[in-house]
Design a protein around this motif. Sequence first.
Motif, mmCIF file in Angstrom:
data_model
loop_
_atom_site.group_PDB
_atom_site.id
_atom_site.type_symbol
_atom_site.label_atom_id
_atom_site.label_comp_id
_atom_site.label_asym_id
_atom_site.label_seq_id
_atom_site.Cartn_x
_atom_site.Cartn_y
_atom_site.Cartn_z
ATOM 1 N N LYS A 82 0.834 -1.208 0.000
ATOM 2 C CA LYS A 82 0.000 0.000 0.000
ATOM 3 C C LYS A 82 0.867 1.256 0.000
ATOM 4 C CE LYS A 82 -4.080 -1.967 2.216
ATOM 5 N NZ LYS A 82 -4.948 -1.946 3.397
ATOM 6 N N CYS A 83 1.948 1.235 0.752
ATOM 7 C CA CYS A 83 2.854 2.388 0.783
ATOM 8 C C CYS A 83 3.473 2.629 -0.590
ATOM 9 C CB CYS A 83 3.948 2.191 1.833
ATOM 10 S SG CYS A 83 3.360 2.344 3.517
ATOM 11 N N SER A 84 3.844 1.564 -1.275
ATOM 12 C CA SER A 84 4.410 1.698 -2.617
ATOM 13 C C SER A 84 3.379 2.284 -3.579
ATOM 14 C CB SER A 84 4.881 0.339 -3.137
ATOM 15 O OG SER A 84 5.955 -0.128 -2.360
ATOM 16 N N GLU A 85 2.130 1.802 -3.477
ATOM 17 C CA GLU A 85 1.062 2.355 -4.319
ATOM 18 C C GLU A 85 0.868 3.841 -4.030
ATOM 19 O OE1 GLU A 85 -2.641 0.178 -4.123
ATOM 20 O OE2 GLU A 85 -1.548 -1.727 -4.011
ATOM 21 N N ASN A 86 0.848 4.209 -2.762
ATOM 22 C CA ASN A 86 0.677 5.622 -2.391
ATOM 23 C C ASN A 86 1.838 6.467 -2.901
ATOM 24 O OD1 ASN A 86 -1.760 5.191 -1.147
ATOM 25 N ND2 ASN A 86 -0.900 4.997 0.907
ATOM 26 N N ALA A 87 3.040 5.951 -2.823
ATOM 27 C CA ALA A 87 4.210 6.690 -3.303
ATOM 28 C C ALA A 87 4.112 6.923 -4.812
ATOM 29 C CB ALA A 87 5.494 5.938 -2.958
ATOM 30 N N ARG A 88 3.691 5.903 -5.557
ATOM 31 C CA ARG A 88 3.510 6.073 -7.011
ATOM 32 C C ARG A 88 2.449 7.126 -7.303
ATOM 33 N NH1 ARG A 88 4.399 0.531 -7.132
ATOM 34 N NH2 ARG A 88 2.191 0.051 -6.966
ATOM 35 N N PHE A 89 1.341 7.061 -6.573
ATOM 36 C CA PHE A 89 0.255 8.024 -6.736
ATOM 37 C C PHE A 89 0.750 9.449 -6.474
ATOM 38 C CE2 PHE A 89 -3.163 10.478 -4.674
ATOM 39 C CZ PHE A 89 -4.120 10.472 -5.677
ATOM 40 N N LEU A 90 1.486 9.631 -5.394
ATOM 41 C CA LEU A 90 1.988 10.969 -5.053
ATOM 42 C C LEU A 90 3.013 11.471 -6.074
ATOM 43 C CD1 LEU A 90 2.299 10.603 -1.181
ATOM 44 C CD2 LEU A 90 0.601 11.958 -2.452
ATOM 45 N N ARG A 91 3.875 10.584 -6.560
ATOM 46 C CA ARG A 91 4.843 10.989 -7.597
ATOM 47 C C ARG A 91 4.133 11.417 -8.872
ATOM 48 N NH1 ARG A 91 8.136 6.795 -5.431
ATOM 49 N NH2 ARG A 91 7.233 5.284 -6.872
ATOM 50 N N THR A 92 3.075 10.691 -9.231
ATOM 51 C CA THR A 92 2.307 11.046 -10.431
ATOM 52 C C THR A 92 1.684 12.434 -10.270
ATOM 53 O OG1 THR A 92 1.829 8.726 -10.875
ATOM 54 C CG2 THR A 92 0.390 10.345 -11.919
ATOM 55 N N TRP A 93 1.067 12.680 -9.116
ATOM 56 C CA TRP A 93 0.473 14.007 -8.872
ATOM 57 C C TRP A 93 1.546 15.092 -8.849
ATOM 58 C CZ3 TRP A 93 -3.905 16.280 -9.459
ATOM 59 C CH2 TRP A 93 -5.082 15.524 -9.475
ATOM 60 N N ARG A 94 2.673 14.812 -8.257
ATOM 61 C CA ARG A 94 3.765 15.793 -8.243
ATOM 62 C C ARG A 94 4.181 16.151 -9.663
ATOM 63 N NH1 ARG A 94 9.231 13.328 -6.851
ATOM 64 N NH2 ARG A 94 8.820 12.638 -8.962
ATOM 65 N N ASP A 95 4.343 15.128 -10.499
ATOM 66 C CA ASP A 95 4.753 15.363 -11.883
ATOM 67 C C ASP A 95 3.691 16.152 -12.647
ATOM 68 O OD1 ASP A 95 7.055 13.985 -11.269
ATOM 69 O OD2 ASP A 95 6.415 12.115 -12.259
ATOM 70 N N LEU A 96 2.406 15.792 -12.439
ATOM 71 C CA LEU A 96 1.324 16.518 -13.116
ATOM 72 C C LEU A 96 1.278 17.979 -12.673
ATOM 73 C CD1 LEU A 96 -1.544 13.870 -13.032
ATOM 74 C CD2 LEU A 96 -0.319 14.710 -15.060
ATOM 75 N N LEU A 97 1.419 18.224 -11.389
ATOM 76 C CA LEU A 97 1.415 19.598 -10.889
ATOM 77 C C LEU A 97 2.619 20.380 -11.416
ATOM 78 C CD1 LEU A 97 0.269 18.981 -7.212
ATOM 79 C CD2 LEU A 97 -1.038 20.116 -9.029
ATOM 80 N N ARG A 98 3.754 19.733 -11.480
ATOM 81 C CA ARG A 98 4.953 20.381 -12.006
ATOM 82 C C ARG A 98 4.747 20.766 -13.480
ATOM 83 N NH1 ARG A 98 9.837 16.992 -10.696
ATOM 84 N NH2 ARG A 98 9.643 17.996 -8.681
ATOM 85 N N GLU A 99 4.198 19.820 -14.257
ATOM 86 C CA GLU A 99 3.931 20.116 -15.674
ATOM 87 C C GLU A 99 2.933 21.265 -15.814
ATOM 88 O OE1 GLU A 99 2.668 16.631 -17.792
ATOM 89 O OE2 GLU A 99 4.394 15.475 -17.095
ATOM 90 N N GLY A 100 1.854 21.250 -14.995
ATOM 91 C CA GLY A 100 0.877 22.323 -15.054
ATOM 92 C C GLY A 100 1.478 23.659 -14.695
ATOM 93 N N TYR A 101 2.307 23.682 -13.679
ATOM 94 C CA TYR A 101 2.957 24.919 -13.260
ATOM 95 C C TYR A 101 3.865 25.434 -14.374
ATOM 96 C CZ TYR A 101 5.972 28.076 -10.648
ATOM 97 O OH TYR A 101 6.677 29.171 -10.229
ATOM 98 N N GLU A 102 4.645 24.519 -14.965
ATOM 99 C CA GLU A 102 5.569 24.902 -16.052
ATOM 100 C C GLU A 102 4.778 25.457 -17.244
ATOM 101 O OE1 GLU A 102 8.921 24.932 -15.992
ATOM 102 O OE2 GLU A 102 8.871 24.244 -13.906
ATOM 103 N N SER A 103 3.607 24.874 -17.539
ATOM 104 C CA SER A 103 2.844 25.329 -18.703
ATOM 105 C C SER A 103 2.222 26.712 -18.460
ATOM 106 C CB SER A 103 1.758 24.325 -19.065
ATOM 107 O OG SER A 103 0.743 24.320 -18.081
ATOM 108 N N LEU A 104 2.033 27.100 -17.204
ATOM 109 C CA LEU A 104 1.442 28.404 -16.899
ATOM 110 C C LEU A 104 2.490 29.524 -16.815
ATOM 111 C CD1 LEU A 104 -1.169 27.381 -14.193
ATOM 112 C CD2 LEU A 104 -1.599 27.990 -16.586
ATOM 113 N N LYS A 105 3.742 29.158 -16.737
ATOM 114 C CA LYS A 105 4.800 30.170 -16.681
ATOM 115 C C LYS A 105 4.852 30.927 -18.010
ATOM 116 C CE LYS A 105 8.444 28.450 -13.674
ATOM 117 N NZ LYS A 105 9.822 27.934 -13.703
ATOM 118 N N PRO A 106 5.065 32.215 -17.921
ATOM 119 C CA PRO A 106 5.216 32.952 -19.192
ATOM 120 C C PRO A 106 6.486 32.529 -19.898
ATOM 121 C CG PRO A 106 5.537 34.422 -17.300
ATOM 122 C CD PRO A 106 5.164 33.068 -16.768
#
Length: 108
Positions: A82-106
């Motif tokens: 379960k911890c491994s699944e949660n870690a994968r889930f959190l890494r995926t969200w981190r990557d998605l948020l990072r991509e979204g933030y990068e796309s909003l930068k001028p």
Amino acid sequence: MAEAGPLPPAGAPEGSPGPGPRRTRVGSEGSRPPELPELPAGDTRELLEEVEMQIGDAAFSLAKILEATSAVSAQVEELASKCSENARFLRTWRDLLREGYESLKPSG
């Protein structure tokens, strides 16, 4: 000294722990046994039966410890999964948020 009679089979010692009440032990656990004088055959047999009972009790306790350890081991493996699944889930969200933030930068 007279010879004691035949011993019961090792697989099922008399007085082994089971669903019935357990016999009480003689002496305190962890104490050093006293020096034993020469004993009549009957007393030797009683001591042998006491040792066999203690060995049976120890085997029963070890079996229970093994059973509990196996159950805890299975729970730890499940928790690790379960911890491994949660870690994968959190890494995926981190990557998605990072991509979204990068796309909003001028750009520029």
